[in-house]
Design an enzyme around this catalytic site. Structure first.
Site, PDB file in Angstrom:
ATOM      1  CE  LYS A 228      19.335  98.445  51.356  1.00 34.00           C
ATOM      2  NZ  LYS A 228      18.182  98.558  52.286  1.00 34.00           N
ATOM      3  CG  ASP A 233      21.085  99.496  57.530  1.00 29.94           C
ATOM      4  OD1 ASP A 233      21.884 100.377  57.916  1.00 29.94           O
ATOM      5  OD2 ASP A 233      19.870  99.691  57.354  1.00 29.94           O
ATOM      6  CE  LYS A 240      18.786  98.686  60.264  1.00 27.41           C
ATOM      7  NZ  LYS A 240      17.420  99.142  59.935  1.00 27.41           N
ATOM      8  CG  ASP A 251      19.514  96.284  54.376  1.00 28.89           C
ATOM      9  OD1 ASP A 251      18.312  96.157  54.092  1.00 28.89           O
ATOM     10  OD2 ASP A 251      20.052  97.390  54.542  1.00 28.89           O
ATOM     11  CG  ASP A 310      18.159 102.477  59.713  1.00 28.85           C
ATOM     12  OD1 ASP A 310      18.888 101.713  59.061  1.00 28.85           O
ATOM     13  OD2 ASP A 310      17.232 102.073  60.428  1.00 28.85           O
ATOM     14  CD  GLU A 312      20.992 101.635  54.519  1.00 34.48           C
ATOM     15  OE1 GLU A 312      20.714 100.525  54.030  1.00 34.48           O
ATOM     16  OE2 GLU A 312      20.332 102.142  55.444  1.00 34.48           O
ATOM     17  NE  ARG A 314      15.162 105.792  51.461  1.00 33.85           N
ATOM     18  CZ  ARG A 314      14.022 105.844  52.137  1.00 33.85           C
ATOM     19  NH1 ARG A 314      13.259 106.935  52.086  1.00 33.85           N
ATOM     20  NH2 ARG A 314      13.632 104.829  52.872  1.00 33.85           N
TER      21      ARG A 314
END
Length: 460
Positions: A228, A233, A240, A251, A310, A312, A314
């Site tokens: 990933k 993010d 967030k 992230d 949030d 995202e 996956r």
């Protein structure tokens, strides 16, 4: 920084590693002057303690390092590193006290005390250098340390200097170093080549979303690593709060760990065919950002209802995993800083993983202990499959209720892998506070365990 062993030298100082319970016996085998000096220095063998013992001419004759008690060592990943950080600058060799079965781990921990993230400010890592003990595979230990440094550097670098452009450059640099190929699908080309969810997540950023692919090796089993690469993010339109956004530069920790593992594999010339896939995006807020309630169609053809922007990671992994599946590899491994639920379950120190392969899970659990890279198996719990099926689309990216968040994310990803052997890591990739051999900040989680287990998992 120096993450390598010192050249053998007559000038290296002997280092005796002494457990608290062994100190009296050790002193009985040395002259009274040594015992007098050690007692006067307050040395008890406690973890982290050090003392230099002078010779008759007053110059340092040898050094001692405290190895603590069994219970204390069990609570630290690199017990000797606690003492190494206190040693004066110089070159040392281990003269006694480290159990043979712990030598690899302790030497790795020693090298890692030399790591410092000094891109923006001067740091002061340990400057005590070690001569590799006889019989140690020094090359492999150096490879592990240097790969860990790569992972930490990537995670520690803030997004202004580690966005999708720079993550691509890091992958290209690694590929060039080891003669691998590196190809990139970027921007509009993602839609043209059917990677719609990678594009949707990253399209609001000023840096184009992209899929980075690296290939190395021409013979042996096929291993595909998917990391990933969400370089920041914000949470997207489900923004967030500030205290949750502070560490979001990490992230992309999944991609950093995948690149670290790839570096190990290539540097050690393992007999396999390696493929690395990194969907690199920034989940930003703009007028063209994807929205809650949107339904996206994935590369696999499965539709996904967006109930939280949030969730995202996956989404971008799903398109990359579909591509991995199309190559029919012998093993697919994904690594991602995916869910806070995993942190609630096992905390920051364990790397939870999922697999349906019991033999691979057993090999990995044992390898994690051997490599000082602890992992913990989590279940692909079939009854929770219904939680990711919203009815309006094939899949839900963020099931309501908050239960089993790490498991439902793993089940979501498994839908895109088909019948290939698959292993997923939901890692944290961050050391919350300084520990021996582990500076505060970015951290590799899983690569050393995987490297140790790969020969058994892939019959190398």
């Amino acid at each position: 920084m120096t993450l390598s062993f010192a050249s053998p030298s007559d000038l290296s100082l002997p280092l005796h590693v002494i457990a608290q319970t062994d100190l009296d016996g050790w002193l009985n085998n040395h002259p009274d002057r040594v015992a007098t000096w050690i007692k006067a220095s307050g040395f008890t063998g406690a973890l982290g303690q050090v003392a230099l013992i002078p010779g008759p001419d007053g110059a340092p004759y040898f050094a001692v390092a405290g190895y603590g008690k069994t219970t204390g060592r069990a609570r630290r990943r690199f017990p000797l590193a606690a003492a190494v950080e206190s040693l004066p600058e110089g070159t040392y060799h281990i003269a006694s006290g480290v159990p043979p079965e712990a030598m690899d781990t302790e030497c790795l921990g020693w090298l890692l005390t030399g790591y410092a993230f000094d891109r923006y400010a001067k740091q002061s890592p340990s400057k005590a250098r070690l001569v590799a003990p006889d019989g140690l595979d020094a090359t492999q230990i150096e490879v592990l340390a240097q790969a860990e440094a790569l992972t930490r550097d990537l995670v520690n670098t803030p997004t202004a200097d580690m966005g999708p452009d720079q993550l691509q450059a890091a992958a290209e640099s690694l590929a060039q170093e080891f003669g691998a190929s590196c190809d990139v699908i970027k921007g509009q080309d993602l839609l043209d080549q059917n990677f719609p969810m990678i594009h949707a997540v990253g399209r609001a950023s000023t840096q184009d979303p992209r899929l980075i692919e690296m290939n190395w090796g021409s013979a042996g089993p096929k291993l595909t690593l998917v990391g990933k690469g969400v370089c920041f993010d914000t949470g997207g339109l489900n923004l967030k709060p500030g205290n949750s956004m502070g560490l979001m530069k990490k992230d992309m920790g999944g991609s950093a760990n995948v690149l670290g593992l790839a570096r190990m594999i290539m540097a050690l010339d393992l007999p396999l065919q390696l493929r690395v896939l990194i969907p690199a995006v920034e989940n930003s807020v703009a007028g063209n950002a994807f929205r809650p309630g949107d339904i996206l169609t994935s590369r696999k053809g499965l539709t996904v209802e967006i109930n939280n922007t949030d969730a995202e990671g996956r989404l971008v992994l799903a398109d990359a995993l579909t591509l991995a599946d199309e190559g029919k590899p012998d093993l697919v491994i994904s690594m991602a800083t995916l869910t806070g639920a995993a942190r609630v379950a096992v905390g920051p120190d364990l790397a939870p993983f999922y697999t349906d392969d019991d033999s691979a899970a057993a090999a990995l659990a044992q390898a994690g202990k051997q490599a000082a890279d602890p992992v913990w198996r989590m279940p692909f719990h079939e009854p929770y499959e219904a939680m990711i099926e919203p009815g309006i689309a094939d899949l839900d990216n963020a099931p309501p209720g908050g239960f089993a968040g790490s498991i439902t994310a793993a089940l979501f990803l498994r839908r895109f892998v088909g019948d290939n052997r698959y292993m997923h890591f939901d890692i944290y990739s961050w050391q919350p506070s300084k520990a021996p051999g582990r500076s505060k900040g970015g951290l590799g989680q899983g690569p050393r365990a995987l490297l140790t287990a790969l020969p058994e998992m892939l019959d190398l």
